[in-house]
Design a protein around this motif. Structure first.
Motif, PDB file in Angstrom:
ATOM      1  N   ALA A 184     -31.400   1.220 -24.620  1.00 25.22           N
ATOM      2  CA  ALA A 184     -32.472   0.286 -24.304  1.00 25.22           C
ATOM      3  C   ALA A 184     -32.253  -1.061 -24.987  1.00 25.22           C
ATOM      4  CB  ALA A 184     -33.816   0.880 -24.710  1.00 25.22           C
ATOM      5  N   ARG A 189     -33.857  -3.757 -22.874  1.00 25.57           N
ATOM      6  CA  ARG A 189     -35.053  -3.085 -22.381  1.00 25.57           C
ATOM      7  C   ARG A 189     -35.967  -2.604 -23.505  1.00 25.57           C
ATOM      8  NH1 ARG A 189     -35.837  -4.420 -17.493  1.00 25.57           N
ATOM      9  NH2 ARG A 189     -37.042  -2.517 -17.111  1.00 25.57           N
ATOM     10  N   HIS A 230     -37.987   3.457 -21.465  1.00 15.65           N
ATOM     11  CA  HIS A 230     -37.730   2.035 -21.706  1.00 15.65           C
ATOM     12  C   HIS A 230     -36.693   1.473 -20.740  1.00 15.65           C
ATOM     13  CE1 HIS A 230     -40.093   1.710 -25.421  1.00 15.65           C
ATOM     14  NE2 HIS A 230     -39.658   2.913 -25.706  1.00 15.65           N
ATOM     15  N   LEU A 231     -35.783   2.323 -20.302  1.00 13.68           N
ATOM     16  CA  LEU A 231     -34.710   1.857 -19.412  1.00 13.68           C
ATOM     17  C   LEU A 231     -35.201   1.575 -18.003  1.00 13.68           C
ATOM     18  CD1 LEU A 231     -31.917   4.306 -20.588  1.00 13.68           C
ATOM     19  CD2 LEU A 231     -32.010   1.843 -21.026  1.00 13.68           C
TER      20      LEU A 231
END
Length: 273
Positions: A184, A189, A230-231
């Motif tokens: 991330a 991200r 988060h990705l």
């Protein structure tokens, strides 16, 4: 950085984070977000909420009824509201006004009472030895070691002699979580800011007061998968699909969360005698 400057920076960062999360959820009725919320409701909350509330229940002796709990860095209070529903007296403390606004909505929705207070974790406006359990989830990993010491000292100050400080933080040996966090960050991200997973808080507690006893253990092998959201933030259909998959796999394979993984639990108490 001084504790006050760090507190201001943390407050701004988490205000943005909580507001973003609320915006991300969007309207609930008739949407994927609403269906996901119903799924969580049917099984007693998210996988993380169920597991953390179980840990706190156990550390309270198996029953939280009448127990005075202070969540020192409460975020959205999803865990505390479960404990309040079981009769705990919950005091919710956070530096972020956005978090406290969400917390109020969470308690109001369940028609439960939670005392909400805004302020600095390093200078909490509570009297010495006021609470049976002083706790938080996902707070200390956002602090440098010297500020972790200050936070622990303050949490211990407001905890009764017979009580406990219980803090749950991302575990440095949770390698699935750490890999997801690294990805991330690498792809831009990661929105949470400074965070360092923790191996142990024993040295911190010893620096604060050598007379304190410490117990540590880890749990949440499958809960580590939460980090991969988060990705895919910004891609709502995919995010909701992944969230539903995450909740289902944690429900079906819940025994795996007894294994070390996502969170390190540190329990601090005063030694007898």
């Amino acid at each position: 950085m001084s504790s006050s400057k760090h507190a201001d920076k943390v407050a701004d960062n988490w205000d943005r984070e909580w507001k973003r999360e609320q915006k991300e959820k969007g309207p609930s009725e008739g949407t994927a977000a609403g269906l996901l919320s119903r799924l969580k409701g049917l099984v007693g909350g998210s996988a993380l909420t169920r597991k953390c509330s179980s840990i706190l229940r156990n550390e309270s002796g198996g029953d939280v009824k009448g127990v005075r709990l202070l969540e020192a860095g409460c975020g959205t209070s999803n865990i505390a509201v479960v404990l309040a529903g079981e009769g705990a007296h919950c005091c919710q403390f956070d530096i972020s006004w956005a978090a406290l606004e969400i917390s109020k909505e969470v308690f109001d929705k369940r028609a439960l009472e939670g005392r909400l207070t805004q302020g600095d974790l390093f200078k909490m406006p509570f009297k010495d030895k006021s609470f049976d359990i002083v706790w938080n989830v996902g707070v200390l990993e956002h602090l440098t070691e010297d500020l972790q010491d200050l936070a622990l000292k303050e949490m211990i100050r407001v905890c009764k002699d017979s009580g406990k400080v219980v803090t749950l933080n991302p575990y440095a040996r949770g390698y699935i979580y750490r890999m997801g966090k690294w990805l991330a960050e690498r792809f831009g991200r990661w929105s949470i800011g400074y965070e360092v997973p923790i191996y142990t808080l024993r040295p911190n507690v010893e620096r604060v007061d050598k007379r304190l006893a410490v117990e540590e253990y880890s749990f949440g092998f499958l809960l580590q998968l939460l980090v991969f959201k988060h990705l895919i933030r910004g891609f709502k259909p995919l995010l909701y699909a992944y969230a539903a998959f995450y909740e289902m796999i944690n429900l079906v394979l819940s025994p795996l969360n007894r294994l070390p993984g996502f969170l390190l639990v540190t329990v601090v108490r005063r030694k007898a005698g």
